[in-house]
Write a protein that holds these residues in place. Structure first.
Motif, PDB file in Angstrom:
ATOM      1  N   THR A 174       0.988  -1.416   0.117  1.00  0.00           N
ATOM      2  CA  THR A 174       0.047   0.049  -0.047  1.00  0.00           C
ATOM      3  C   THR A 174       1.008   1.313   0.214  1.00  0.00           C
ATOM      4  O   THR A 174       0.488   2.134  -0.824  1.00  0.00           O
ATOM      5  CB  THR A 174      -1.011  -0.140   1.283  1.00  0.00           C
ATOM      6  OG1 THR A 174      -1.766  -1.198   1.170  1.00  0.00           O
ATOM      7  CG2 THR A 174      -1.755   1.426   1.339  1.00  0.00           C
ATOM      8  N   GLU A 175       1.895   1.349   0.867  1.00  0.00           N
ATOM      9  CA  GLU A 175       2.915   2.392   1.057  1.00  0.00           C
ATOM     10  C   GLU A 175       3.633   2.584  -0.316  1.00  0.00           C
ATOM     11  O   GLU A 175       3.880   3.619  -0.851  1.00  0.00           O
ATOM     12  CB  GLU A 175       3.686   2.329   2.008  1.00  0.00           C
ATOM     13  CG  GLU A 175       3.049   2.352   3.340  1.00  0.00           C
ATOM     14  CD  GLU A 175       2.289   3.943   3.785  1.00  0.00           C
ATOM     15  OE1 GLU A 175       2.737   4.938   3.250  1.00  0.00           O
ATOM     16  OE2 GLU A 175       1.133   3.617   4.219  1.00  0.00           O
ATOM     17  N   LEU A 178       1.112   3.870  -2.903  1.00  0.00           N
ATOM     18  CA  LEU A 178       1.036   5.438  -2.818  1.00  0.00           C
ATOM     19  C   LEU A 178       1.867   6.289  -3.305  1.00  0.00           C
ATOM     20  O   LEU A 178       1.835   7.051  -3.860  1.00  0.00           O
ATOM     21  CB  LEU A 178       0.582   5.601  -1.280  1.00  0.00           C
ATOM     22  CG  LEU A 178       0.425   6.996  -0.726  1.00  0.00           C
ATOM     23  CD1 LEU A 178      -0.978   7.651  -1.534  1.00  0.00           C
ATOM     24  CD2 LEU A 178       0.067   7.070   0.646  1.00  0.00           C
ATOM     25  N   LEU A 209      -5.930   5.256  -0.782  1.00  0.00           N
ATOM     26  CA  LEU A 209      -5.175   4.679  -1.892  1.00  0.00           C
ATOM     27  C   LEU A 209      -5.666   4.811  -3.254  1.00  0.00           C
ATOM     28  O   LEU A 209      -5.395   5.568  -4.266  1.00  0.00           O
ATOM     29  CB  LEU A 209      -4.470   3.350  -1.835  1.00  0.00           C
ATOM     30  CG  LEU A 209      -3.953   2.960  -2.859  1.00  0.00           C
ATOM     31  CD1 LEU A 209      -2.601   3.904  -3.358  1.00  0.00           C
ATOM     32  CD2 LEU A 209      -3.267   1.412  -2.655  1.00  0.00           C
ATOM     33  N   TYR A 212      -5.766   8.533  -4.570  1.00  0.00           N
ATOM     34  CA  TYR A 212      -4.601   8.610  -5.114  1.00  0.00           C
ATOM     35  C   TYR A 212      -4.444   8.303  -6.558  1.00  0.00           C
ATOM     36  O   TYR A 212      -3.826   8.851  -7.571  1.00  0.00           O
ATOM     37  CB  TYR A 212      -3.441   8.229  -4.391  1.00  0.00           C
ATOM     38  CG  TYR A 212      -3.114   9.352  -3.192  1.00  0.00           C
ATOM     39  CD1 TYR A 212      -2.536  10.436  -3.277  1.00  0.00           C
ATOM     40  CD2 TYR A 212      -3.819   8.894  -1.883  1.00  0.00           C
ATOM     41  CE1 TYR A 212      -2.209  11.129  -2.105  1.00  0.00           C
ATOM     42  CE2 TYR A 212      -3.701   9.842  -0.947  1.00  0.00           C
ATOM     43  CZ  TYR A 212      -2.861  10.896  -0.922  1.00  0.00           C
ATOM     44  OH  TYR A 212      -2.864  11.968   0.250  1.00  0.00           O
TER      45      TYR A 212
END
Length: 314
Positions: A174-175, A178, A209, A212
């Protein structure tokens, strides 16, 4: 007979089941009315009471929804899998057993998704970042999200549901995703839309997310946005609408429990028209106000928002 019935677990009310699943009571009633996934012992004139087997079917349906199935498909799967009142076998998600393994099983997934899954399970952040950048450069934001990132997150999330592990892998992916989407978002200095598109999550929603991804896709089409991110308080949403006078507001909800229709109702009407879009699977069964348009998937959202704001400016 399920194990919970064997130990005499009492039936639950609609409110209790809703709290347990993290969804609205109205959603439970909709699932019962539309898809037949409801309390088997309910009769007209009596309050709904969910037996353990009923709750089990709802859990199966919820898992299928989280993996991307439509409500009708999820209900069909849940009813079929629970027909004999026995726990359905878990979908195989990882080699080497549920509790271990270094490779996700993603039948039918494209090669980039399988490669990303291997790198994610190895916690190889550099490789994950490179693969995401390559996929975006080659196929674009929409395809990277739909064909690469989502299958990996779905497989990891499914494994977490069944085995209780890989939460750290999900956070890593996820990070990285992102960061990749932020890098893929160009600075729009001469936007095609005079008034921006305001992007934000509902006040309780933490999953930002997808927003974005939407922002990156819109920016790559020359459209200006204002990003508010996750869990935006209602007062902040109202203030942002008044400050920016946006052409449109896209409000995201991942789960039904966070799809609060009152948030949409309370957004102010400005002198210039503000169109409201309800984005994400959380809104699927919500009874939306007349001035709110539901957008179900990324490609649909990008195309519809572009059509609206560009048409407005024209």
């Amino acid at each position: 007979m399920t194990r919970s019935e064997a130990v005499g677990e009492p039936p639950l009310t609609v409110a209790a089941v809703a709290r347990r699943l993290g969804i609205a009571p109205a959603t439970l009633r909709t699932w019962d009315r539309r898809y037949g996934v409801g309390p088997t012992g309910h009769t007209t004139g009596r309050h709904r009471r969910y037996a353990p087997a009923d709750v089990y079917r709802l859990e199966l349906m919820q898992r299928a929804l989280l993996k991307g199935a439509s409500p009708a498909e999820a209900a069909e799967y849940a009813l079929r899998a629970a027909a004999d009142a026995q726990p359905a076998p878990p979908i195989p998600l990882a080699r080497g057993g549920q509790g271990g393994g270094r490779q996700l099983l993603m039948p039918g997934a494209a090669r980039p998704a399988r490669g990303l899954g291997r790198a994610a399970m190895a916690m190889d952040e550099v490789s994950v970042q490179r693969m995401l950048a390559d996929a975006i450069n080659t196929d674009g934001v929409n395809a990277t999200w739909d064909d690469v990132i989502r299958p990996v997150l779905a497989a990891i999330g499914g494994r977490s549901l069944y085995a209780g592990d890989c939460v750290e892998v999900e956070h890593l992916v996820t990070e990285c995703a992102l960061a990749a989407m932020i890098r893929a978002t160009p600075l729009v200095t001469a936007p095609r839309n005079p008034r921006p598109v305001l992007l934000g999550c509902t006040p309780e929603e933490q999953h930002s997310l997808p927003l974005y991804v939407l922002r990156a896709a819109l920016a790559r089409r020359g459209l200006s946005t204002r990003m508010l991110g996750c869990a935006v308080p209602l007062t902040a949403l109202i203030a942002a609408v008044r400050r920016t006078a946006p052409a449109a507001v896209a409000l995201y909800a991942q789960v039904p429990a966070h799809a609060d229709v009152t948030t949409l109702v309370h957004l102010p009407r400005t002198r210039q028209r503000v169109h409201l879009f309800a984005c994400g699977p959380g809104w699927h069964d919500a009874d939306l106000p007349a001035r709110v348009e539901r957008l179900d998937d990324l490609t649909c959202a990008v195309d519809r928002i572009e059509s609206f704001v560009v048409g407005e400016s024209a």
